[in-house]
Design a protein around this motif. Sequence first.
Motif, PDB file in Angstrom:
ATOM      1  N   SER A  41       0.797  -1.291   0.049  1.00  0.00           N
ATOM      2  CA  SER A  41       0.018   0.139  -0.060  1.00  0.00           C
ATOM      3  C   SER A  41       0.814   1.196   0.398  1.00  0.00           C
ATOM      4  O   SER A  41       1.918   1.173   0.408  1.00  0.00           O
ATOM      5  CB  SER A  41      -0.655  -0.142   1.308  1.00  0.00           C
ATOM      6  OG  SER A  41      -2.064   0.398   0.909  1.00  0.00           O
ATOM      7  N   GLY A  74      -3.340  -0.391  -3.723  1.00  0.00           N
ATOM      8  CA  GLY A  74      -1.992   0.017  -3.077  1.00  0.00           C
ATOM      9  C   GLY A  74      -1.170   1.281  -3.770  1.00  0.00           C
ATOM     10  O   GLY A  74      -0.156   1.693  -3.527  1.00  0.00           O
ATOM     11  N   GLU A 104      -7.906  -2.925  -7.023  1.00  0.00           N
ATOM     12  CA  GLU A 104      -8.779  -2.743  -5.824  1.00  0.00           C
ATOM     13  C   GLU A 104      -8.212  -1.593  -5.156  1.00  0.00           C
ATOM     14  O   GLU A 104      -7.619  -1.750  -4.110  1.00  0.00           O
ATOM     15  CB  GLU A 104      -8.354  -4.059  -4.955  1.00  0.00           C
ATOM     16  CG  GLU A 104      -9.080  -5.356  -5.521  1.00  0.00           C
ATOM     17  CD  GLU A 104      -8.775  -6.428  -4.581  1.00  0.00           C
ATOM     18  OE1 GLU A 104      -9.511  -7.527  -4.710  1.00  0.00           O
ATOM     19  OE2 GLU A 104      -7.755  -6.334  -3.983  1.00  0.00           O
ATOM     20  N   ARG A 115      -7.118   3.581  -1.094  1.00  0.00           N
ATOM     21  CA  ARG A 115      -6.613   5.202  -0.632  1.00  0.00           C
ATOM     22  C   ARG A 115      -6.830   5.837  -1.879  1.00  0.00           C
ATOM     23  O   ARG A 115      -7.144   6.905  -1.627  1.00  0.00           O
ATOM     24  CB  ARG A 115      -5.366   4.695  -0.214  1.00  0.00           C
ATOM     25  CG  ARG A 115      -4.537   6.070   0.289  1.00  0.00           C
ATOM     26  CD  ARG A 115      -2.857   5.799   0.568  1.00  0.00           C
ATOM     27  NE  ARG A 115      -2.504   4.360   0.851  1.00  0.00           N
ATOM     28  CZ  ARG A 115      -2.110   4.244   2.221  1.00  0.00           C
ATOM     29  NH1 ARG A 115      -2.463   5.247   2.780  1.00  0.00           N
ATOM     30  NH2 ARG A 115      -1.976   3.026   2.453  1.00  0.00           N
ATOM     31  N   ARG A 140      -2.351   6.989  11.818  1.00  0.00           N
ATOM     32  CA  ARG A 140      -1.217   6.750  10.830  1.00  0.00           C
ATOM     33  C   ARG A 140      -0.146   7.090  10.890  1.00  0.00           C
ATOM     34  O   ARG A 140       1.007   6.373  10.892  1.00  0.00           O
ATOM     35  CB  ARG A 140      -1.786   7.071   9.354  1.00  0.00           C
ATOM     36  CG  ARG A 140      -3.167   6.473   8.945  1.00  0.00           C
ATOM     37  CD  ARG A 140      -3.504   6.327   7.434  1.00  0.00           C
ATOM     38  NE  ARG A 140      -2.401   5.685   6.664  1.00  0.00           N
ATOM     39  CZ  ARG A 140      -1.493   6.326   6.138  1.00  0.00           C
ATOM     40  NH1 ARG A 140      -1.265   7.634   6.166  1.00  0.00           N
ATOM     41  NH2 ARG A 140      -0.496   5.627   5.344  1.00  0.00           N
ATOM     42  N   TYR A 173       2.434   4.397  11.265  1.00  0.00           N
ATOM     43  CA  TYR A 173       3.720   4.199  10.195  1.00  0.00           C
ATOM     44  C   TYR A 173       4.353   5.581  10.075  1.00  0.00           C
ATOM     45  O   TYR A 173       5.233   5.554   8.802  1.00  0.00           O
ATOM     46  CB  TYR A 173       2.787   4.305   8.944  1.00  0.00           C
ATOM     47  CG  TYR A 173       1.480   3.304   8.806  1.00  0.00           C
ATOM     48  CD1 TYR A 173       1.524   1.899   9.084  1.00  0.00           C
ATOM     49  CD2 TYR A 173       0.254   3.976   8.753  1.00  0.00           C
ATOM     50  CE1 TYR A 173       0.529   0.980   8.952  1.00  0.00           C
ATOM     51  CE2 TYR A 173      -0.924   2.889   8.665  1.00  0.00           C
ATOM     52  CZ  TYR A 173      -0.634   1.658   9.000  1.00  0.00           C
ATOM     53  OH  TYR A 173      -1.727   0.675   8.962  1.00  0.00           O
ATOM     54  N   TYR A 184      -8.028   5.252   5.606  1.00  0.00           N
ATOM     55  CA  TYR A 184      -7.468   4.710   7.038  1.00  0.00           C
ATOM     56  C   TYR A 184      -7.546   5.719   8.146  1.00  0.00           C
ATOM     57  O   TYR A 184      -6.602   5.463   8.879  1.00  0.00           O
ATOM     58  CB  TYR A 184      -6.296   4.063   6.616  1.00  0.00           C
ATOM     59  CG  TYR A 184      -6.073   3.134   5.331  1.00  0.00           C
ATOM     60  CD1 TYR A 184      -6.877   1.879   5.775  1.00  0.00           C
ATOM     61  CD2 TYR A 184      -5.583   3.360   4.200  1.00  0.00           C
ATOM     62  CE1 TYR A 184      -6.969   0.814   4.624  1.00  0.00           C
ATOM     63  CE2 TYR A 184      -5.978   2.513   3.167  1.00  0.00           C
ATOM     64  CZ  TYR A 184      -6.310   1.212   3.342  1.00  0.00           C
ATOM     65  OH  TYR A 184      -6.398   0.411   2.311  1.00  0.00           O
TER      66      TYR A 184
END
Length: 463
Positions: A240, A278, A320, A323, A360, A364, A421
Amino acid sequence: MSRSAHPAGPRHADVFPDGHYSAPAADLNVLDEKVWSRTVRRNDDGVATVAGIEVTRLAEEFGTPAYFLDEADFRARCRAWSDAFGPNADVFYAGKAFLSRAVVRWLTEEGLNLDVCSGGELATALAGGMPPERIAFHGNNKSTEEIERAVSVGVGRIVLDSFQEIVRVAHIAQRLGRRQPVQIRVTVGVEAHTHEFIATAHEDQKFGIALADGQAAEAVRRALELDGIELIGIHSHIGSQIFDMAGFEVSARRVVQLLAEIRDEHGVELPEIDLGGGLGIAYTSEDDPKEPYDIAKSLLEIVTRECDAARLTTPRISVEPGRAIVGPTAFTLYEVGTIKPLEGLRTYVSVDGGMSDNIRTALYNADYSVALVSRRSDAEPMLSRVVGKHCESGDIVVRDAYLPADLAPGDLIAVPATGAYCRSMASNYNHALRPPVVAVRDGEARVVVRRETEEDLLRLDIG
Ligand code: LLP
């Protein structure tokens, strides 16, 4: 960098203590269209607007913190993706990025399909009116109940993630008198250049069945033997927030190679491949994401070329993106609370939300942008860190940013590109009440997910 590394204390705005961000934009009032949703502007009074509505009005009506979702932008992105891939491919929106019934309705109307990865997402998809045949069901550990529900409502495909699941889905489908279309998710052995926690195609992780040691070929053998399932394709998702198309190309090539091997061994040409989601988006002005048209062109070309070389009929391709569709379409609006200038370091700007509405940054080390949106300011840029109100020092929303030095409690600031997200990973840490999602379109704003209340929290607590 610690305070002692700069005993004299660097002055704000002329050093970059974390070394990973750049000088302030020439004019902090400019809302860079790269990171803000399509209808965001600053009006003549200096107030930011979305879909023609001032953020000050939105804050009054809906409170803060709140997510504002630009419906026109969302729909435009859906159309851009489906137009780019054309009639011989399918776009599945990845619901894990953000899902609500309103979003499901928009997707249905715009002709997109939907990828769900849990019973809860499936329930939302069905409640929002997505036709089951346009739903793909994912997950590395689907429960029996989830599989039963997916099979009985007739989802278009279940993506199988393990040897056990091949057998379980086949048995459940058979028991329910169905033949369930399935894909097998393979791990192609690509190291995607992204954060470790969101990279998924290298071998040492929980998703999929490895191509490398012949496991995937063995999974195909077993799937083809079972009556309850119909193997329609191979699935790969490499990770992603990826900008570089090279990983997708390798993945496409390896998946096509597997299709050729399946043809050679079983005499069957599987009709579909899914290359996952992704694709990265711009969180700051420094990010340069690719347009859907360029992504589609390169993926379709590579698959066609590889299929021609292997003398295979080109399968139907699906992707798919989650984001890349919803991420850029929303921003989070916060009210500024306490402001703490730390001499020689930076100014800590506290807002009325934090890691409970955007995990996030903590999880991350994600970068975000931020702007003062309730007024214009020509004050000097001030090196800032936007933090939340949680009892945790890692509660950071925007690690490094410039805000105007005259920022004051009560000002509204907004963090763009929080559509993906953020609400979907929101928590009740410290019993925070999860913020609402408000859809805005053509001068109108409508709550699509309401703000949580203390009653909501206490209703779960049965004493
Ligand atoms: N397809 C599959 C099978 C996936 O696992 C995912 C994401 C997607 C599609 C959509 O990926 P996207 O286009 O949204 O990047 N929480 C992390 C992201 C985790 C993604 C998990 N799977 C984050 O906040 O960055």
